[in-house]
Structure formats: structure tokens, C-alpha cells
Scaffold this motif. Structure first.
Motif, short mmCIF file in Angstrom:
data_model
loop_
_atom_site.label_atom_id
_atom_site.label_comp_id
_atom_site.label_asym_id
_atom_site.label_seq_id
_atom_site.Cartn_x
_atom_site.Cartn_y
_atom_site.Cartn_z
N ASP A 64 0.83 -1.09 -0.07
CA ASP A 64 -0.19 0.25 -0.09
C ASP A 64 0.85 1.32 -0.03
O ASP A 64 0.81 2.17 -0.82
CB ASP A 64 -1.02 -0.04 1.30
N GLU A 65 1.67 1.55 0.93
CA GLU A 65 2.89 2.46 0.93
C GLU A 65 3.59 2.66 -0.42
O GLU A 65 3.84 3.74 -0.81
CB GLU A 65 3.66 2.30 2.00
N LEU A 88 -4.92 6.43 3.87
CA LEU A 88 -4.69 7.02 5.13
C LEU A 88 -3.79 6.40 5.88
O LEU A 88 -2.80 7.45 6.32
CB LEU A 88 -5.95 7.58 5.77
N PRO A 89 -3.58 5.52 6.15
CA PRO A 89 -2.74 4.63 7.34
C PRO A 89 -1.42 4.78 6.26
O PRO A 89 -0.36 4.83 7.03
CB PRO A 89 -3.07 3.11 7.19
N ASP A 142 0.35 7.83 6.83
CA ASP A 142 1.01 7.93 8.05
C ASP A 142 2.21 7.38 8.05
O ASP A 142 3.25 7.89 8.66
CB ASP A 142 -0.16 7.42 9.23
N VAL A 143 2.41 6.34 7.66
CA VAL A 143 3.51 5.55 7.74
C VAL A 143 4.66 6.25 7.01
O VAL A 143 6.01 6.20 7.15
CB VAL A 143 3.28 4.00 6.90
N GLU A 162 5.74 9.14 8.60
CA GLU A 162 6.38 8.77 10.05
C GLU A 162 8.09 8.52 9.47
O GLU A 162 9.13 8.62 10.11
CB GLU A 162 6.02 7.57 10.59
#
Length: 698
Positions: free
Chosen positions: A82-83, A114-115, A118-119, A122
Motif C-alpha cells: 500500500d505504501e 490514509l494509514p 501515516d507510515v 513517519e
């Protein structure tokens, strides 16, 4: 790039510290490109050092790596599916990007995107664009370029096609969709061609290089049987964009095609514009004269304006007035001002400059960028008329407007004028920055003539600042260039500058054509008229150097006043230094000290370490010839004051002096205050030294 966060947390360096990391032989253009691309962050240097200069230029222009990725360019590791898909979609969209668009391009739902964001945040790969908006951007432009380059080519085309489709559905304008259409449309797609042409029109005034890219894509996509009107639109738009971007090679490439589409008058005007930009004035004059003979009256004004410009550079004021008798626009006014400055006709200069400046002051940045050539002409007119402060302010405003509008083609000439005016005013640090920027941009645009002028300016500025020997390029500068920039070259830069050994007037050797001539600057002409105060001051300085003291002193005083009147701080400082030397030789030590002090103050104000050192040396030489303070002042002291001076010389503190003389400490301090005033010293140590000098045997 496994250690992205560590690389990006390194603070950016100043240009000077960054340059210290590069090889000493690194060119100015490469140094500037590396600084701009890395943002001054040294951790990114390893990614770029293997790239050639053309590859660096391409990366700076498009934000994309040309060809294979360098060995050190590694994309972020340890990302999940996903990322990885989200960050690649973001790289396709460019900065800043909308998460919803990234989700659509990545074919992921919001719940997965959305997650992933965030990764990525970060890990230090992306960050919020601005507070309060749902937009994100890559932490560094080069990181985006690395990620984009790692996307397989077929996947890249498909991602751009999805982005264009999503933006179309959202009602985005052509300029927002164009970058994706240009990289995904199939040949023969007329709708894509028209969209790219519309987008190029939209950004022509703010980003001409982007317009060039989109128009080239449109011409590549256009079918062979495209409507003639569309082909004509594309080639003329490409010419306009290339001219604004300073891409003269592309202009020459499309000129034959324009010749098949436009009438002879229009083509003659375009060819002449290109020739003037390249400094080929004789060729431009022939083209314009031939075009004017064949042109109908309604198409003659642009030809007359450019002929008048060429006449102004040669100092032909009557011809300028005749050609522009009916033209009251800002361009015509600036040309009249230039002709007046060249010929020393103060009224013509003031009238033209006032009218042109009034037009330009009323323009906002976008409008001013459209009149960059007018700014160049008026700025050089002010420089030639020795109105250096006005020239510097005008060029500075033009540089800001051109940067904002993406007028790459106009920037080298604007920066060159800015550097020249700043150097005449003694603003060394700013002049060096503008000259370096000019050299880098001129090299990028394949303008060795302008790059050479910029190198000469940099060499002169460094000589003024540090006293370094001039570079071979500056030392070999032809006399015509030295006469052009007499106001900014240091005193030793050619002793024939003053003009009393012969002066080439308008139409003389200084007006010859060619890429290395002042004519290549479009309005940067021979020199200020010899009657101008600054030029007269320079003549007086040169004559004073060879004169005896009785004749030199009044000439140097007048020269210093003339330079001060023109705010020419460096020349004023050197003149006052020479005046101090002659005054000291004539025994006028107080006046000599004052002039050396003024020279030192001007050196500090301009940042000229060279002049400061010379002024300090002169002050020391003058001080060495003064009578010692103790010897001159002691005879005027009272008996009690002389006793106190003797005790100070013996190192006795105030309490011991008071006890010896049976007076109070306050009385001793009062005596010392009067002694300091009489002897001109400021401390007990200086008083002891002065007293020791007075007591020393002659």
C-alpha cells in the motif's frame, strides 16, 4: 534510500559553505545547479555528482532524472504494498498532491491510503504541505524524482492516464491536466493536442519552459492530417514560448516552418528579434530595413521600434526620433532614453526615462515581466547616464518579475545589468551573487557571450573585494568591454580607460557586432559621455596619478566629489586613498589622516577588504610621520601635571601618586583628565608610551 530521514534532517548550508564541498574546478553553472537541486543539503550530493551538466539541467527543468538513475539514487526501502503504490502515485501527481487523487491513481480506497500516508510521514518521506489543508508533499524534490524514476515505464504511462482521467472528471483546467496528457496521450489524439495547446497558452506568461514542453508533446501527438490552423497555432506558440524561455536553438529550428506560414514582414521581424538577442546587429539591421520597405503601414511600427533600438545603441539620436515620431509607448520611450544617454543629450534621456519609468511603475509583476526588454533598455540607459541607483532598483524589480513569470530568456541580461549597477555602487556581495547567477543561467541557455561578461564582472568584484589578480579572462578583456564598464573595473584594469588617450564615439569600434561585443547586451553601450560627472571624475583620477602634488591635489578633491555625487563608493574610496597619499607627501598630515579615514569607512561599507587594508596601511604611514603626542603636548603641561606624567610613566597607580604629592585621589584623576585632553591620548598606557617617546634621545 534506506536512510532518507537522516539525509533530510541535515540543515541546508549557505552557498559559500556548500561550494566548499565541491572540487575547486567546478564551474559556476554546475555549482549553482547542484545547490538548487539539493537545496543546499549536502547529503544529496552523492546522488547528483555522477550526472553531467546537461543531465543536471534536464533534471532542474523537468524534475525528472534523464536516463538511468545514478548509482546512489535509491528509493525508500521496507515499504509495504500500500505504501509503495501510494508513494508512486504521489510521485506521478507531483508536489503538492491530494490524497484522494493519489488513492484514485493507486487504485486504492481511502481506508488503505490514509494509514499508508501515516507510515510515509513517519518515515520522513512525505510531510504536510501547509497547516490546515489535506495536501502532502515529498520532503525533498529529489526524493520524488527518485521514486518516479523507479516506476516501470508502462506503469508510469498508465498512472498518468488515470491521473488525466480523474482530473477531467473533477473539472480540472487544461493546465492541471496537461502534464499527465503529455506523458500518456497516444499519437493522433486531436483532443489531447488541443488541450496541450490551451494549457501552453495558460502558462505562457508564468512558465514558458513548461509551455515549450507541452507544445513539443502536442506536435509529437498531432496527426499528419491535422488542420492547418492547428499546426500554425502550435508552431507560433512554440516560437513565443521558446523565445521567452531563452531557447534560441529551438527558435532557429522552427523559423523555417514559420516562414512557410507567415507573411514576409512578420518573418523578418522574428528573424531580427532573434539576431538582436544574439548580438548580431548588422544582420538585424539589414533584415529590418528590407522588411520595412515591403511592409504595409499597419505592420511597420514593430520594425521601426527595433531599428530605433539599433540606432540608439550607436548613438544616432536624430534617427531614433524620426523612427519613433508616432510611437508614444513605453518601449519607444526607453529607446529614446537610451539614445539620449549614449549621446550625452540630458534632455532626451530625462524625457524618455521619465515617460518609460511612469509606464513601468504602474505595472504589476506580471505585466512588468511582459516588458522585460523595456526594463533592460531603460536600465542600461540609466547605467550609461550614471544614474546607478535607479538602474540597480529597476533591474532588481525586473529580475523579481522575470523569476516569478519564468522568463528564463530575459534573466541573464537583467541579472547582468543588476550586477553591473550594484558593482558601480560598491555593493560587492550583492553584485557577486547576481553575476554568478547570470553566468550560470547564461551557460544553461548556451549564451557564452553573456556568461563571459558575467565572468568579467565577477573577476572585477573579486579584485575590488580581495585584491586578487584578475582572471585571465578578465585580463584579456578587449578594450571595448573595459570602456563599457569603466565604472566597475578597479583602477589597475587598463590605464587607457580615462579617454584622454582616445575615445571611440558612437559608431566607432565599440559598436561592432558579434557575440563578444557590448551590442550583444542589447543596449549595453560604449560608456558614459565624457561630460558626465562620473566619467569626468575618472579622467581626473587618471590625470592626477601622473601629475605632481600641486596639480594632483585639486584634481583628486574634485574627482572624489564627483564619485560621491554618483554614489560610486569604491572609486571614491580609492580616490580618497590616493588623495591621502599626496597630502601626506605634501606634509598636510591632518588632512591626509581624514581622507584615509574616509577611505577606510567606505571600504567597510562596501565590503572591500582590499581597500580597507590599503587604508589601514596609509593610516599607519601617516601616524608614523606625526610628532609624538608626548613630545608635542608635554611643554604645555603645568609643573604638577608634568610630575604626574612622570609618575605614570614609572607605573605608579593613582593612590601612590596621591600619597607622594599629598593630594587626594580625585585630584589626581582630575589632573589626568586634563592631561589626556591636552596630549590627545585616552589611557594611562598611551600616556606612558607618549611620555617615553618624548623622553627618548633624538
Amino acid at each position: 534510500m534506506n536512510d532518507v530521514t537522516a539525509v533530510l534532517e541535515t540543515p541546508p548550508l549557505s552557498r559559500e559553505r556548500f561550494a566548499g564541498l565541491l572540487d575547486t574546478g567546478t564551474s559556476v553553472e554546475r555549482r549553482c545547479l547542484l545547490y538548487e537541486l539539493t537545496g543546499g543539503i549536502p547529503g544529496w550530493l552523492a546522488t547528483l555528482t555522477a550526472l553531467t551538466d546537461p543531465e543536471l539541467r534536464e533534471l532542474a527543468r523537468t524534475g525528472l532524472f534523464p536516463g538511468p538513475l545514478p548509482q546512489h539514487a535509491r528509493e525508500p526501502a521496507r515499504l509495504g504494498p500500500d505504501e509503495r503504490d501510494v508513494v508512486r502515485a504521489a510521485a506521478v501527481l507531483g508536489d503538492p498532491f491530494d490524497p484522494a487523487l493519489a488513492a484514485a491513481v493507486a487504485r486504492r480506497g481511502t481506508a488503505a491510503v490514509l494509514p499508508a500516508l501515516d507510515v510515509l510521514a513517519e518515515r520522513g518521506i512525505i510531510s504536510s504541505h501547509t497547516v490546515g489543508t489535506p495536501l502532502f508533499r515529498f520532503r525533498h524534490p529529489l526524493l520524488r524524482a527518485v521514486v518516479y524514476a523507479r516506476i516501470p515505464p508502462g506503469a508510469r504511462i498508465a498512472a498518468h492516464a488515470r491521473a488525466a482521467e480523474v482530473l477531467d472528471e473533477a473539472g480540472a483546467d487544461p493546465a492541471q491536466r496537461a502534464v499527465h496528457v503529455a506523458r500518456s496521450a497516444v499519437p493522433g489524439d486531436l483532443s489531447a493536442v488541443r488541450l496541450l495547446a490551451d494549457a501552453a497558452d495558460h502558462v505562457l506568461g508564468s512558465a514558458p519552459e513548461r509551455a515549450v514542453e507541452w507544445l513539443r508533446a502536442a506536435r509529437r501527438i498531432a496527426p499528419f492530417d491535422a488542420p492547418p490552423a492547428l499546426r500554425r497555432r502550435l508552431v507560433l506558440a512554440l516560437w513565443r514560448a521558446a523565445e521567452r524561455a531563452g531557447d534560441h536553438r529551438l527558435c532557429r529550428e522552427v523559423l523555417p516552418e514559420i516562414g512557410d506560414l507567415e507573411d514576409a514582414t512578420a518573418v523578418a521581424e522574428l528573424r531580427a528579434r532573434l539576431a538582436i538577442d544574439l548580438g548580431r546587429h548588422d544582420e538585424a539591421r539589414d533584415l529590418l530595413a528590407a522588411g520595412l520597405r515591403a511592409a504595409p503601414e499597419d505592420k511597420a511600427p514593430p520594425l521601426r521600434l527595433r531599428l530605433a533600438l539599433l540606432a540608439a545603441v550607436r548613438g544616432e539620436l536624430p534617427a531614433v526620433r524620426e523612427l519613433l515620431a508616432e510611437d508614444k509607448g513605453p518601449e519607444a520611450a526607453a529607446v529614446v532614453a537610451l539614445a539620449g544617454a549614449v549621446t550625452g543629450h540630458a534632455t532626451a534621456y530625462r524625457t524618455g526615462a521619465s515617460a518609460a519609468a511612469a509606464f513601468l511603475r504602474a505595472m504589476d509583476a506580471a505585466a512588468l515581466a511582459e516588458h522585460a526588454e523595456t526594463v533592460v533598455r531603460l536600465g542600461w540607459a540609466a547605467h550609461v547616464a550614471e544614474d546607478f541607483s535607479a538602474a540597480a532598483a529597476l533591474f532588481a524589480r525586473g529580475v523579481r518579475a522575470a523569476r516569478r513569470a519564468g522568463r528564463s530568456g530575459a534573466l541573464p541580461r537583467l541579472l547582468l545589468g543588476h550586477a553591473c549597477a550594484l558593482l558601480a555602487l560598491g555593493r560587492l556581495a550583492e553584485a557577486l551573487r547576481s553575476a554568478e547567477d547570470c553566468e550560470a543561467r547564461a551557460s544553461t541557455l548556451h549564451r557564452p557571450d553573456l556568461a563571459g561578461f558575467a565572468r568579467l564582472l565577477r573577476a572585477s568584484a573579486l579584485t575590488w573585494r580581495d585584491g586578487r589578480p584578475r582572471t585571465a579572462a578578465a585580463a584579456a578583456a578587449p578594450a571595448v568591454v573595459e570602456r563599457l564598464w569603466w565604472a566597475v573595473l578597479p583602477p589597475e584594469a587598463g590605464r587607457r580607460l580615462p579617454g584622454n588617450e582616445g575615445h571611440d564615439g558612437p559608431g566607432g569600434p565599440s559598436s561592432h557586432d558579434g557575440p563578444g561585443s557590448p551590442g550583444a547586451l542589447e543596449g549595453s553601450v560604449d560608456s558614459a559621455p565624457r561630460t558626465a560627472p562620473g566619467r569626468r571624475a575618472r579622467d581626473l583620477y587618471a590625470r592626477a596619478e601622473a601629475a605632481d602634488d600641486s596639480l594632483a591635489l585639486p584634481m583628486l578633491r574634485e574627482a572624489a566629489s564627483g564619485f560621491a555625487d554618483r554614489s560610486m563608493a569604491l572609486w571614491e574610496g580609492h580616490t580618497r586613498l590616493l588623495l591621502a597619499q599626496r597630502l601626506a607627501r605634501a606634509g598636510e598630515l591632518s588632512a591626509a589622516g581624514e581622507e584615509a579615514g574616509r577611505a577606510k569607512a567606505l571600504a567597510v561599507a562596501t565590503g572591500s577588504d582590499r581597500l580597507r587594508r590599503l587604508a589601514i596601511d596609509q593610516q599607519r604611514a601617516i601616524g608614523g610621520r606625526r610628532p609624538r603626542a608626548g613630545a608635542a603636548a608635554t611643554p604645555a603641561l603645568s609643573v604638577r601635571e608634568s610630575e604626574i606624567v612622570r609618575m605614570v610613566r614609572l607605573g605608579m597607580p593613582n593612590r601612590d601618586i596621591a600619597d607622594t604629592l599629598v593630594i587626594s585621589v580625585k585630584t589626581v584623576e582630575a589632573h589626568l583628565t586634563r592631561i589626556f585632553r591636552k596630549t590627545g591620548v585616552r589611557s594611562r598606557t598611551a600616556l606612558a608610551a607618549a611620555a617615553a617617546g618624548a623622553a627618548a634621545p633624538g
